[in-house]
Scaffold this active site. Structure first.
Site, PDB file in Angstrom:
ATOM      1  N   GLU A   1      -2.345  -9.149   2.757  1.00  0.00           N
ATOM      2  CA  GLU A   1      -2.670  -9.749   4.057  1.00  0.00           C
ATOM      3  C   GLU A   1      -4.164  -9.724   4.344  1.00  0.00           C
ATOM      4  O   GLU A   1      -4.628 -10.391   5.263  1.00  0.00           O
ATOM      5  CB  GLU A   1      -1.877  -9.043   5.169  1.00  0.00           C
ATOM      6  CG  GLU A   1      -2.385  -7.651   5.573  1.00  0.00           C
ATOM      7  CD  GLU A   1      -1.908  -6.513   4.670  1.00  0.00           C
ATOM      8  OE1 GLU A   1      -1.502  -6.778   3.521  1.00  0.00           O
ATOM      9  OE2 GLU A   1      -1.963  -5.355   5.129  1.00  0.00           O
TER      10      GLU A   1
ATOM     11  N   HIS B   1      -3.794  -4.832  -0.268  1.00  0.00           N
ATOM     12  CA  HIS B   1      -3.294  -5.460   0.959  1.00  0.00           C
ATOM     13  C   HIS B   1      -3.355  -6.977   0.807  1.00  0.00           C
ATOM     14  O   HIS B   1      -4.416  -7.567   1.009  1.00  0.00           O
ATOM     15  CB  HIS B   1      -4.138  -5.018   2.161  1.00  0.00           C
ATOM     16  CG  HIS B   1      -3.893  -3.598   2.557  1.00  0.00           C
ATOM     17  ND1 HIS B   1      -2.969  -3.232   3.503  1.00  0.00           N
ATOM     18  CD2 HIS B   1      -4.425  -2.448   2.096  1.00  0.00           C
ATOM     19  CE1 HIS B   1      -2.940  -1.914   3.623  1.00  0.00           C
ATOM     20  NE2 HIS B   1      -3.823  -1.415   2.779  1.00  0.00           N
TER      21      HIS B   1
ATOM     22  N   CYS C   1       0.826  -1.200   0.000  1.00  0.00           N
ATOM     23  CA  CYS C   1       0.000   0.000   0.000  1.00  0.00           C
ATOM     24  C   CYS C   1       0.866   1.256   0.000  1.00  0.00           C
ATOM     25  O   CYS C   1       1.520   1.557  -0.979  1.00  0.00           O
ATOM     26  CB  CYS C   1      -0.992  -0.038   1.171  1.00  0.00           C
ATOM     27  SG  CYS C   1      -2.304   1.183   1.020  1.00  0.00           S
TER      28      CYS C   1
END
Lengths: 201, 251
Positions: free
Chosen positions: A181, A179, A82
């Site tokens: 994750e 993202h 990001c």
């Protein structure tokens, strides 16, 4: 042996989500607060939340600028997420006058008027021409983005009021505007590839 | 453009998920981490965790609950309830939240939104608004989990909150919450047209047609609670129904 990942403290970033995701994949995670660790580390993460100027200042305060640039230019396993991706650029409209790491000669620009800003949600990502990176749907939380995949890098692109850069990668370096994750199975697959090998693409 | 999001909401109290009708009569609905993981596996796009008792009781959210959910959740997590200060928000983000929702404290002191955005970025800051229809299409923002009137126009407040630093609006119709009567589309249209940030519709969903109507009215996401907790719907079932209606969702 489980992969060992060092996270760069940018002072403003919320790293709990990326730590949790890496741990789910079996990694051991620690903080890389000094240049020697950034140079030596097997895997380094440049995270993801906060303002461009504050994060660049934190990198300089810890003396990490040159070590990070060297890692990325050498293609050593480095994951930028990001804001981390934007920090690899030369500058951002978010913090005029602040120098990014300048590894790629680009400026992060704000999304145009007429679309929701910040972009918060899951968007389709597709490989740029010739890129071996996998297509999928990824979670974004950003107000700024790069407009073109840097020359010499493989890319993923998405669209929000026009095309923008979702990711770029080369050797062991993976920079994601989204993202990974928080991007479910698609993101976990990218993280697993990044953890497993020296080369993402 | 991002896909419209389906967002299961877990209202929590003392580490358990609870659900009431129009914010009253709370009953037990399960373990937060277990439910969150199940919803994520079924295709949820995000999870919202609200500590409904926090503001009322004057205590902060249990960071332990957030951490337990974070450990198993590979999708975004928004947390709210009892957030009064930047430090409160920092604790929730450190525990594993990706976004923090504020409601009563921002009504009392709107500068809080700018302070949060300056520290964490607007994409981390959600303004939660509990709106009650007062007369005609006039809506009032309520505070303290719907328990206190503010006299403030909910639509004007949404606009002011985004200008002050909020990066998303979580808009709950107090009148529709838990009733299954459908989202308040007039409220949703008015707010979606007034702000540049994404808007999450909340309160009243019973089925896929309600979600489709919310997205058509300008919502970027739809919050779901009782429709899921009661077992009437699953997230993947809703997404399949939406696809059948021509609404593109993440599959």
């Amino acid at each position: 042996m489980s992969p060992f990942v060092h996270i760069v403290p940018t002072g403003v970033a919320n790293v709990a989500s990326v730590v949790a995701a890496l741990r789910r994949l079996g990694a051991t995670v620690d903080v890389a607060a000094d240049a020697a660790t950034v140079r030596r580390a097997e895997h380094v993460v440049l995270p993801g939340v906060g303002a461009f100027g504050a994060a660049a200042a934190a990198i300089d305060a810890n003396g990490l600028r040159q070590a990070l640039c060297e890692r990325v230019e050498a293609g050593r396993p480095t994951l930028a997420i990001c804001l981390g991706l934007q920090l690899l650029a030369a500058a951002s409209d978010e913090s005029p006058g602040v120098a990014g790491l300048g590894v790629v000669p680009a400026t992060a620009r704000r999304f145009p008027a007429g679309v929701r800003v910040p972009q918060l949600g899951w968007n389709t990502v597709v490989p740029a021409p010739g890129s071996p990176l996998p297509a999928g749907v990824a979670y974004f939380a950003n107000s700024y983005r790069l407009e073109a995949v840097p020359a010499g890098w493989h890319g993923l692109v998405s669209d929000h009021g026009g095309p923008f850069v979702a990711a770029f990668a080369r050797d062991g370096v993976l920079a994601c505007q989204f993202h990974p994750e928080l991007s479910g199975a698609y993101g976990a697959g990218l993280l697993r590839r990044w953890l497993a090998g020296a080369e993402v693409v | 453009m991002p896909f419209p999001r389906l967002v299961p909401c877990l209202d929590c109290r003392d580490g358990r998920v609870v659900k009431g009708v129009q914010f009253r009569g709370l009953r037990d609905a399960g373990d937060p981490a277990q439910l969150a993981a199940r919803y994520a596996a079924a295709g949820a796009d995000e999870i919202v965790l609200l500590d409904v008792a926090a503001t009322v009781a004057g205590r902060g959210h249990a960071a332990a609950t957030v951490a337990a959910v974070r450990a198993v959740l590979p999708i975004p997590l928004t947390v709210g309830g009892g957030v009064r200060t930047v430090d409160d928000a920092a604790r929730l983000l450190d525990a594993g939240a990706d976004k923090v929702a504020v409601n009563s404290a921002a009504l009392a002191r709107p500068e809080l939104l700018g302070e949060l955005a300056a520290r964490f970025g607007a994409q981390c800051v959600v303004i939660a608004i509990d709106a009650a229809r007062s007369e005609g299409d006039v809506y009032e923002a309520l505070s303290h989990a719907g328990g206190a009137r503010t006299g403030r126009d909910a639509i004007a407040w949404a606009r002011a909150a985004v200008e002050a630093g909020a990066g998303e609006v979580l808009l709950t119709s107090v009148d529709r919450d838990g009733t299954g009567a459908g989202y308040d589309l007039a409220l949703l249209r008015a707010v979606a047209a007034s702000v540049t940030a994404p808007v999450v519709a909340s309160g009243g969903a019973r089925g896929a047609a309600d979600l489709a109507a919310a997205f058509a009215a300008g919502a970027d996401a739809a919050l779901l609670a009782s429709a899921l907790h009661d077992g009437a719907w699953t997230v993947d079932g809703l997404k399949e129904a939406l696809s059948g209606m021509g609404v593109e969702v993440r599959r």
